[in-house]
Design a protein around this motif. Sequence first.
Motif, PDB file in Angstrom:
ATOM      1  N   ILE A  90     -15.327 -22.444  17.878  1.00  0.00           N
ATOM      2  CA  ILE A  90     -14.555 -23.379  17.054  1.00  0.00           C
ATOM      3  C   ILE A  90     -14.911 -23.109  15.598  1.00  0.00           C
ATOM      4  O   ILE A  90     -16.086 -23.149  15.216  1.00  0.00           O
ATOM      5  CB  ILE A  90     -14.868 -24.845  17.404  1.00  0.00           C
ATOM      6  N   GLY A  91     -13.912 -22.816  14.801  1.00  0.00           N
ATOM      7  CA  GLY A  91     -14.121 -22.595  13.373  1.00  0.00           C
ATOM      8  C   GLY A  91     -13.623 -23.783  12.574  1.00  0.00           C
ATOM      9  O   GLY A  91     -12.578 -24.360  12.893  1.00  0.00           O
ATOM     10  N   HIS A  92     -14.358 -24.164  11.560  1.00  0.00           N
ATOM     11  CA  HIS A  92     -14.013 -25.311  10.735  1.00  0.00           C
ATOM     12  C   HIS A  92     -13.846 -24.882   9.285  1.00  0.00           C
ATOM     13  O   HIS A  92     -14.680 -24.146   8.749  1.00  0.00           O
ATOM     14  CB  HIS A  92     -15.117 -26.380  10.768  1.00  0.00           C
ATOM     15  N   ARG A  93     -12.784 -25.379   8.643  1.00  0.00           N
ATOM     16  CA  ARG A  93     -12.714 -25.292   7.196  1.00  0.00           C
ATOM     17  C   ARG A  93     -13.581 -26.418   6.649  1.00  0.00           C
ATOM     18  O   ARG A  93     -13.298 -27.595   6.834  1.00  0.00           O
ATOM     19  CB  ARG A  93     -11.272 -25.472   6.709  1.00  0.00           C
ATOM     20  N   ILE A  94     -14.673 -26.039   5.991  1.00  0.00           N
ATOM     21  CA  ILE A  94     -15.561 -26.997   5.332  1.00  0.00           C
ATOM     22  C   ILE A  94     -15.374 -26.807   3.833  1.00  0.00           C
ATOM     23  O   ILE A  94     -15.571 -25.713   3.305  1.00  0.00           O
ATOM     24  CB  ILE A  94     -17.035 -26.780   5.726  1.00  0.00           C
ATOM     25  N   VAL A  95     -14.987 -27.859   3.151  1.00  0.00           N
ATOM     26  CA  VAL A  95     -14.593 -27.717   1.754  1.00  0.00           C
ATOM     27  C   VAL A  95     -15.773 -27.318   0.870  1.00  0.00           C
ATOM     28  O   VAL A  95     -15.646 -26.449   0.016  1.00  0.00           O
ATOM     29  CB  VAL A  95     -13.932 -29.015   1.251  1.00  0.00           C
ATOM     30  N   HIS A  96     -16.930 -27.945   1.062  1.00  0.00           N
ATOM     31  CA  HIS A  96     -18.023 -27.745   0.098  1.00  0.00           C
ATOM     32  C   HIS A  96     -19.263 -27.168   0.766  1.00  0.00           C
ATOM     33  O   HIS A  96     -19.817 -27.746   1.694  1.00  0.00           O
ATOM     34  CB  HIS A  96     -18.390 -29.071  -0.568  1.00  0.00           C
ATOM     35  N   GLY A  97     -19.697 -25.992   0.269  1.00  0.00           N
ATOM     36  CA  GLY A  97     -20.950 -25.392   0.703  1.00  0.00           C
ATOM     37  C   GLY A  97     -22.007 -25.404  -0.376  1.00  0.00           C
ATOM     38  O   GLY A  97     -23.124 -24.898  -0.180  1.00  0.00           O
ATOM     39  N   GLY A  98     -21.686 -25.974  -1.542  1.00  0.00           N
ATOM     40  CA  GLY A  98     -22.667 -26.096  -2.613  1.00  0.00           C
ATOM     41  C   GLY A  98     -23.166 -24.744  -3.089  1.00  0.00           C
ATOM     42  O   GLY A  98     -22.502 -23.720  -2.995  1.00  0.00           O
ATOM     43  N   ALA A  99     -24.390 -24.746  -3.623  1.00  0.00           N
ATOM     44  CA  ALA A  99     -25.010 -23.524  -4.134  1.00  0.00           C
ATOM     45  C   ALA A  99     -25.813 -22.811  -3.058  1.00  0.00           C
ATOM     46  O   ALA A  99     -26.501 -21.839  -3.342  1.00  0.00           O
ATOM     47  CB  ALA A  99     -25.919 -23.868  -5.318  1.00  0.00           C
ATOM     48  N   ARG A 100     -25.703 -23.272  -1.821  1.00  0.00           N
ATOM     49  CA  ARG A 100     -26.517 -22.717  -0.741  1.00  0.00           C
ATOM     50  C   ARG A 100     -25.726 -21.796   0.186  1.00  0.00           C
ATOM     51  O   ARG A 100     -26.193 -20.731   0.576  1.00  0.00           O
ATOM     52  CB  ARG A 100     -27.130 -23.857   0.069  1.00  0.00           C
ATOM     53  N   TYR A 101     -24.527 -22.184   0.543  1.00  0.00           N
ATOM     54  CA  TYR A 101     -23.793 -21.475   1.581  1.00  0.00           C
ATOM     55  C   TYR A 101     -22.674 -20.631   0.974  1.00  0.00           C
ATOM     56  O   TYR A 101     -21.675 -21.150   0.521  1.00  0.00           O
ATOM     57  CB  TYR A 101     -23.219 -22.473   2.594  1.00  0.00           C
ATOM     58  N   PHE A 102     -22.888 -19.310   0.984  1.00  0.00           N
ATOM     59  CA  PHE A 102     -21.926 -18.366   0.437  1.00  0.00           C
ATOM     60  C   PHE A 102     -21.252 -17.545   1.531  1.00  0.00           C
ATOM     61  O   PHE A 102     -20.432 -16.680   1.239  1.00  0.00           O
ATOM     62  CB  PHE A 102     -22.605 -17.408  -0.542  1.00  0.00           C
ATOM     63  N   GLU A 103     -21.619 -17.771   2.768  1.00  0.00           N
ATOM     64  CA  GLU A 103     -21.049 -17.050   3.899  1.00  0.00           C
ATOM     65  C   GLU A 103     -20.795 -18.055   5.018  1.00  0.00           C
ATOM     66  O   GLU A 103     -21.380 -19.141   5.020  1.00  0.00           O
ATOM     67  CB  GLU A 103     -22.021 -15.982   4.407  1.00  0.00           C
ATOM     68  N   PRO A 104     -19.962 -17.696   5.998  1.00  0.00           N
ATOM     69  CA  PRO A 104     -19.821 -18.577   7.161  1.00  0.00           C
ATOM     70  C   PRO A 104     -21.166 -18.757   7.865  1.00  0.00           C
ATOM     71  O   PRO A 104     -22.029 -17.881   7.814  1.00  0.00           O
ATOM     72  CB  PRO A 104     -18.835 -17.817   8.053  1.00  0.00           C
TER      73      PRO A 104
END
Length: 407
Positions: A90-104
Amino acid sequence: MSGADDLILVLNCGSSSIKFALFERRQPVARRPLWNGKVDGITGPAPTFGETGVPPAPVVLDPAAPYTAALAHIGARIDQRRGTRAIGAIGHRIVHGGARYFEPVRLDAEVLADLRGYIPLAPLHQPFALEAVEQLLVQRPGVPQVACFDTAFHHTVPAVEQMLPLPRAFWERGVRRYGFHGLSYEYQSIALPERHGELARGRVIVAHLGSGASLCGMIGLESVATTMGFSALEGLMMGSRSGSIDPGALLYLMQTEKLSPEELGQLLYHDSGLRGVSGISSDPRELLKLEAEQETARDALALYVRRAVREIGSVMAALGGLDLLIFTAGIGEHNATIRARICEGLGFLGVALDPQANLDNAPVISSPASRITVGVEPTNEEWIAASRSDEVLRAPEWAGRKTATVC
């Protein structure tokens, strides 16, 4: 790993709607889903459910927990349709990854706890997407879930574009411009060179015009400037969101009009933009029908177009020129009148449209005489989420990995 015949479910969750799409888990993942649909108006008086080949129709949701009921309805319908084929991811579009998450990233309780911290920055989407993740962790515990971040595509933006003119300590605490609509722009970075060749590797502006709206300036198919920033409020005027606004006006509303932070949030996210200025609707199609008689409809549309023209000029300055202008998303792909008015405002650049091509929503809508190529390219956020989720779960280096690149 799951079998080759498994399916990938993609969910795109907003405050009042849930879009879903089901893809075959092949390598590569096909761009067209097997089946997709949407529950809309979840928190309203008349929610609807539509799917491939079937127009939206009323659906009954539990008024005490409508979002949970909408997810359950989608899950039940998917189980009816998939037959013996298993959902492998299951893949989710998550709007905000902040300064931490730059990849899935594969989702678990630890990642979820991180992502809850970004809810105040994306209140229309983040809490609802995370609610879906939490429910599915319980309902389908054996199915891996992957977060694909709208902010991630913009990690290539130069630091000077990310900075806010505030004391440095706030930068260190993550108060900076992030940018959004990244899954849409990532798709454009793939589709545009296929259609426009080397032109797409030059100075490109993509206008994602939907209920939310932003621009992305690309060079070499990478983001170098974007109009949304710290939150999804900055930049263009939108359907119900204000876009950029003088912070002094916000201080005035709090100090003189005595608006609380909650009331101000409601105003800026839900009661502004086209809806607020017109007092009628957030949908430009409705306003275009009424503009001949309604001054407020005319004002709303004129301001929407003016803000788009101004912001295109701003991003163009950051790019040092413009070779290709692309319209995408609901309004950008389907509203020829809005496109024509924006391009008319860019006439000083030598932009000229082919009227029939524009009415046809053609891939190229500019005339041969235009100095800048203008086109329409449908977005495909769900396919990006499906293909990136599949890559995460197939790659050996992701085995046991809990978080994406940390910066």
